[in-house]
Write a protein that holds these residues in place. Structure first.
Motif, PDB file in Angstrom:
ATOM      1  N   LYS A  84       0.835  -1.210   0.000  1.00 55.46           N
ATOM      2  CA  LYS A  84       0.000   0.000   0.000  1.00 55.46           C
ATOM      3  C   LYS A  84       0.865   1.254   0.000  1.00 55.46           C
ATOM      4  CE  LYS A  84      -4.086  -1.939   2.278  1.00 55.46           C
ATOM      5  NZ  LYS A  84      -4.890  -1.958   3.529  1.00 55.46           N
ATOM      6  N   CYS A  85       2.009   1.181   0.675  1.00 58.67           N
ATOM      7  CA  CYS A  85       2.925   2.329   0.695  1.00 58.67           C
ATOM      8  C   CYS A  85       3.459   2.621  -0.707  1.00 58.67           C
ATOM      9  CB  CYS A  85       4.086   2.055   1.656  1.00 58.67           C
ATOM     10  SG  CYS A  85       3.609   2.055   3.387  1.00 58.67           S
ATOM     11  N   ILE A  86       3.779   1.544  -1.439  1.00 56.20           N
ATOM     12  CA  ILE A  86       4.259   1.744  -2.816  1.00 56.20           C
ATOM     13  C   ILE A  86       3.138   2.310  -3.686  1.00 56.20           C
ATOM     14  CG2 ILE A  86       5.051   0.525  -4.883  1.00 56.20           C
ATOM     15  CD1 ILE A  86       6.671  -1.301  -3.093  1.00 56.20           C
ATOM     16  N   GLU A  87       1.924   1.810  -3.481  1.00 59.18           N
ATOM     17  CA  GLU A  87       0.786   2.325  -4.255  1.00 59.18           C
ATOM     18  C   GLU A  87       0.509   3.793  -3.922  1.00 59.18           C
ATOM     19  OE1 GLU A  87      -1.016  -2.189  -4.262  1.00 59.18           O
ATOM     20  OE2 GLU A  87      -2.048  -0.617  -3.124  1.00 59.18           O
ATOM     21  N   ALA A  88       0.684   4.140  -2.650  1.00 51.36           N
ATOM     22  CA  ALA A  88       0.512   5.546  -2.255  1.00 51.36           C
ATOM     23  C   ALA A  88       1.607   6.411  -2.879  1.00 51.36           C
ATOM     24  CB  ALA A  88       0.544   5.661  -0.731  1.00 51.36           C
ATOM     25  N   ALA A  89       2.815   5.844  -2.930  1.00 47.13           N
ATOM     26  CA  ALA A  89       3.922   6.587  -3.559  1.00 47.13           C
ATOM     27  C   ALA A  89       3.640   6.796  -5.045  1.00 47.13           C
ATOM     28  CB  ALA A  89       5.230   5.824  -3.357  1.00 47.13           C
ATOM     29  N   ASN A  90       3.006   5.815  -5.668  1.00 47.60           N
ATOM     30  CA  ASN A  90       2.641   5.942  -7.091  1.00 47.60           C
ATOM     31  C   ASN A  90       1.674   7.106  -7.293  1.00 47.60           C
ATOM     32  OD1 ASN A  90       2.149   5.107  -9.874  1.00 47.60           O
ATOM     33  ND2 ASN A  90       0.164   4.380  -9.115  1.00 47.60           N
ATOM     34  N   LEU A  91       0.630   7.159  -6.464  1.00 51.87           N
ATOM     35  CA  LEU A  91      -0.347   8.248  -6.591  1.00 51.87           C
ATOM     36  C   LEU A  91       0.310   9.604  -6.324  1.00 51.87           C
ATOM     37  CD1 LEU A  91      -3.404   6.580  -4.788  1.00 51.87           C
ATOM     38  CD2 LEU A  91      -3.060   6.919  -7.246  1.00 51.87           C
ATOM     39  N   ALA A  92       1.190   9.623  -5.337  1.00 47.39           N
ATOM     40  CA  ALA A  92       1.875  10.882  -5.005  1.00 47.39           C
ATOM     41  C   ALA A  92       2.785  11.318  -6.146  1.00 47.39           C
ATOM     42  CB  ALA A  92       2.684  10.692  -3.718  1.00 47.39           C
ATOM     43  N   LEU A  93       3.412  10.340  -6.783  1.00 44.10           N
ATOM     44  CA  LEU A  93       4.309  10.676  -7.894  1.00 44.10           C
ATOM     45  C   LEU A  93       3.514  11.216  -9.095  1.00 44.10           C
ATOM     46  CD1 LEU A  93       7.129  10.672  -9.147  1.00 44.10           C
ATOM     47  CD2 LEU A  93       6.775   8.277  -9.789  1.00 44.10           C
ATOM     48  N   ILE A  94       2.376  10.584  -9.362  1.00 46.33           N
ATOM     49  CA  ILE A  94       1.528  11.062 -10.462  1.00 46.33           C
ATOM     50  C   ILE A  94       1.070  12.499 -10.195  1.00 46.33           C
ATOM     51  CG2 ILE A  94      -0.707  10.717 -11.584  1.00 46.33           C
ATOM     52  CD1 ILE A  94      -0.319   7.689 -11.108  1.00 46.33           C
ATOM     53  N   GLU A  95       0.663  12.727  -8.957  1.00 40.18           N
ATOM     54  CA  GLU A  95       0.199  14.066  -8.601  1.00 40.18           C
ATOM     55  C   GLU A  95       1.342  15.080  -8.686  1.00 40.18           C
ATOM     56  OE1 GLU A  95      -1.579  14.235  -4.765  1.00 40.18           O
ATOM     57  OE2 GLU A  95      -1.945  16.396  -4.871  1.00 40.18           O
ATOM     58  N   ALA A  96       2.515  14.666  -8.196  1.00 40.89           N
ATOM     59  CA  ALA A  96       3.667  15.574  -8.230  1.00 40.89           C
ATOM     60  C   ALA A  96       4.055  15.905  -9.669  1.00 40.89           C
ATOM     61  CB  ALA A  96       4.840  14.947  -7.482  1.00 40.89           C
ATOM     62  N   ALA A  97       3.975  14.880 -10.550  1.00 38.06           N
ATOM     63  CA  ALA A  97       4.313  15.107 -11.964  1.00 38.06           C
ATOM     64  C   ALA A  97       3.316  16.080 -12.594  1.00 38.06           C
ATOM     65  CB  ALA A  97       4.322  13.780 -12.707  1.00 38.06           C
ATOM     66  N   GLN A  98       2.043  15.933 -12.218  1.00 37.55           N
ATOM     67  CA  GLN A  98       1.014  16.850 -12.745  1.00 37.55           C
ATOM     68  C   GLN A  98       1.255  18.281 -12.261  1.00 37.55           C
ATOM     69  OE1 GLN A  98      -2.461  14.852 -11.268  1.00 37.55           O
ATOM     70  NE2 GLN A  98      -2.657  13.534 -13.088  1.00 37.55           N
ATOM     71  N   GLY A 100       4.193  19.499 -11.972  1.00 33.39           N
ATOM     72  CA  GLY A 100       5.419  20.036 -12.550  1.00 33.39           C
ATOM     73  C   GLY A 100       6.704  19.361 -12.138  1.00 33.39           C
ATOM     74  N   LEU A 101       6.622  18.303 -11.316  1.00 36.53           N
ATOM     75  CA  LEU A 101       7.852  17.617 -10.910  1.00 36.53           C
ATOM     76  C   LEU A 101       8.402  16.787 -12.071  1.00 36.53           C
ATOM     77  CD1 LEU A 101       9.698  16.882  -8.405  1.00 36.53           C
ATOM     78  CD2 LEU A 101       8.318  14.789  -8.258  1.00 36.53           C
ATOM     79  N   GLY A 102       9.681  16.864 -12.306  1.00 36.85           N
ATOM     80  CA  GLY A 102      10.334  16.034 -13.314  1.00 36.85           C
ATOM     81  C   GLY A 102       9.859  16.350 -14.716  1.00 36.85           C
ATOM     82  N   LYS A 103       9.730  15.274 -15.508  1.00 41.64           N
ATOM     83  CA  LYS A 103       9.312  15.435 -16.901  1.00 41.64           C
ATOM     84  C   LYS A 103       8.164  14.473 -17.202  1.00 41.64           C
ATOM     85  CE  LYS A 103      13.879  16.717 -18.667  1.00 41.64           C
ATOM     86  NZ  LYS A 103      15.011  16.296 -19.535  1.00 41.64           N
ATOM     87  N   PRO A 104       7.349  14.816 -18.193  1.00 41.66           N
ATOM     88  CA  PRO A 104       6.251  13.913 -18.558  1.00 41.66           C
ATOM     89  C   PRO A 104       6.794  12.536 -18.947  1.00 41.66           C
ATOM     90  CG  PRO A 104       5.976  16.044 -19.609  1.00 41.66           C
ATOM     91  CD  PRO A 104       7.331  16.069 -18.974  1.00 41.66           C
ATOM     92  N   GLY A 105       6.073  11.502 -18.540  1.00 45.96           N
ATOM     93  CA  GLY A 105       6.465  10.139 -18.895  1.00 45.96           C
ATOM     94  C   GLY A 105       7.472   9.511 -17.958  1.00 45.96           C
TER      95      GLY A 105
END
Ligand code: MG
Length: 408
Positions: A84-98, A100-105
């Motif tokens: 669940k922690c990894i899945e939460a990290a996935n959602l957080a990463l998607i949100e962070a990318a949206q 402006g974090l990092g680059k698309p893809g």
């Protein structure tokens, strides 16, 4: 989350005081210009993440994933929670990318291990692997989420062919794109001297599982192990970023468990003894409280509550009643028992019946004695008369008629 040499030294020092020994190393390799791998050493949590998306994207995603897991505050080796922690990290990463974090893809793999006592929890996404070395045998315990893994499973290619396949870098599950992504997770029991290897595909893609096994068996310490693994991958080409974490279960953790088991067994033994003693004492108390006996006391029948025994200084009976029944007036068998061990009685009603019976026997004895007394006196008188008659016969012989009446 890569660590500086000073931090790694600190980890090594800490490792000496812990039942776990660990070491990690990461290298950019001979081909890539940047290292997009990240790892986390936060015992008992260890993570390897292999970022993708290029410069300023892959390392951002992998670093974001391990940083998020580092803040997860896990308390136990619960694989489901780790997933669940990894899945939460996935959602957080998607949100962070949206935002402006990092680059698309961009995205990242993530393979996490949490060790608690002799229990290992693993959760993972992507093709970063987890291996277990036990008894000289290395076993891969994670399942790659990759295109070539599917080809190997379908029998189209071998594992060795997968390592050099042109599409070997295509992964089918990763953090950073699919909000419904889920992490595989499982738990395993650990044994003394087990070694766990977490690595990115820059290691497992360069070396066969047999090569990994040989190096892990021949390396005396986790640090020498990661050094030898990474250097072997570099010698084999080093076409990708290489990251390896090796964790070893030292004998201390097993000894602690043995001590805990021994302490637990001792407590169970003490509890069993206490329960057994309680049952024995309760049984004795019940038996004593429901026992009576009759015994001779200074010539009279006495009633005692309890049993005629002692436990140390404790007498298990007390005088309840001293009757007026004289024991010497009772029949010989009863008298003898009252004089020796007494007569056991199991209820007050039985006591009443016995005492009443004794009183009747005493009365009967007294009555029969009273009746017997005149008869005895008569016999005595008759005997005296006979003696006198004999004397008279000796002095003055009588006729036979007079002698026959006296007899009567
Ligand atoms: Mg890689």
């Amino acid at each position: 989350m890569k660590q500086s040499p000073a931090e790694q030294q600190a980890d090594s020092t800490l490792a000496q005081k812990s039942p776990l020994l660990w070491a990690a190393r990461t290298e950019v390799g001979h081909v890539r210009e940047h290292n997009e791998d990240s790892y986390l050493l936060q015992p008992p949590l260890f993570v390897v993440a292999d970022g993708m998306g290029g410069h300023e994207a892959g390392e951002v995603a992998s670093s974001f994933a391990v940083t998020t897991l580092a803040q997860a505050n896990l308390a136990h080796a619960d694989a489901q929670e780790l997933g669940k922690c990894i899945e939460a990290a996935n959602l957080a990463l998607i949100e962070a990318a949206q935002n402006g974090l990092g680059k698309p893809g961009m995205g990242t793999t993530c393979t996490a291990a949490y060790i608690e006592s002799n229990k290992l929890a693993i959760a993972h996404v992507g093709d970063s692997r987890a291996y277990l070395l036990r008894g000289g045998v290395l076993t891969r315990i994670s399942h790659d989420h990759s295109f070539v893994e599917e080809l190997v499973e379908s029998g189209e290619i071998t594992a060795d062919e997968a390592r050099v396949h042109p599409n070997r870098s295509i992964i089918t599950r990763a953090l950073g794109s699919d909000p419904h992504m889920y992490a595989d997770h499982f738990e395993l029991p650990l044994e003394e001297h087990d070694r766990i290897l977490l690595c990115s595909d820059g290691l497992s893609g360069m070396l066969s599982d047999k090569d990994l096994e040989d190096i892990m068996i021949s390396s005396p310490s986790p640090q020498e192990c990661v050094d030898s693994l990474v250097e072997a991958a570099l010698r084999a080409g080093g076409v990708d970023n290489i990251t390896a974490i090796v964790i070893e279960l030292s004998s201390g953790i097993i000894q602690k468990q043995a001590v805990r088991r021994t302490a637990k067994n001792i407590l169970l033994w003490i509890a069993s003894v206490v329960i057994a003693l309680y049952l024995i004492i309760s049984g004795i108390a019940y038996y004593v409280s429901h026992s009576w006996y009759l015994i001779d006391e200074q010539g009279y029948v006495a009633v005692y509550h309890g049993i005629p025994s002692n436990i140390g200084p404790f007498n298990l009976s007390e005088l309840e009643n001293k009757t007026t029944i004289q024991t010497q007036e009772l029949p010989a068998p009863i008298y003898n028992r009252l004089q020796s061990d007494g007569i056991k009685v199991s209820s007050p009603e039985e006591i009443d019946k016995l005492l009443e019976s004794y009183r009747q026997q005493v009365e009967e004895y007294t009555r029969s004695k009273a009746e017997q007394q005149p008869s005895d006196e008569l016999l005595e008188q008759t005997a005296n008369s006979s003696e006198q008659g004999s004397d008279l016969a000796l002095d003055e012989p009588e006729s036979p008629e007079e002698g026959g009446q006296a007899h009567e």
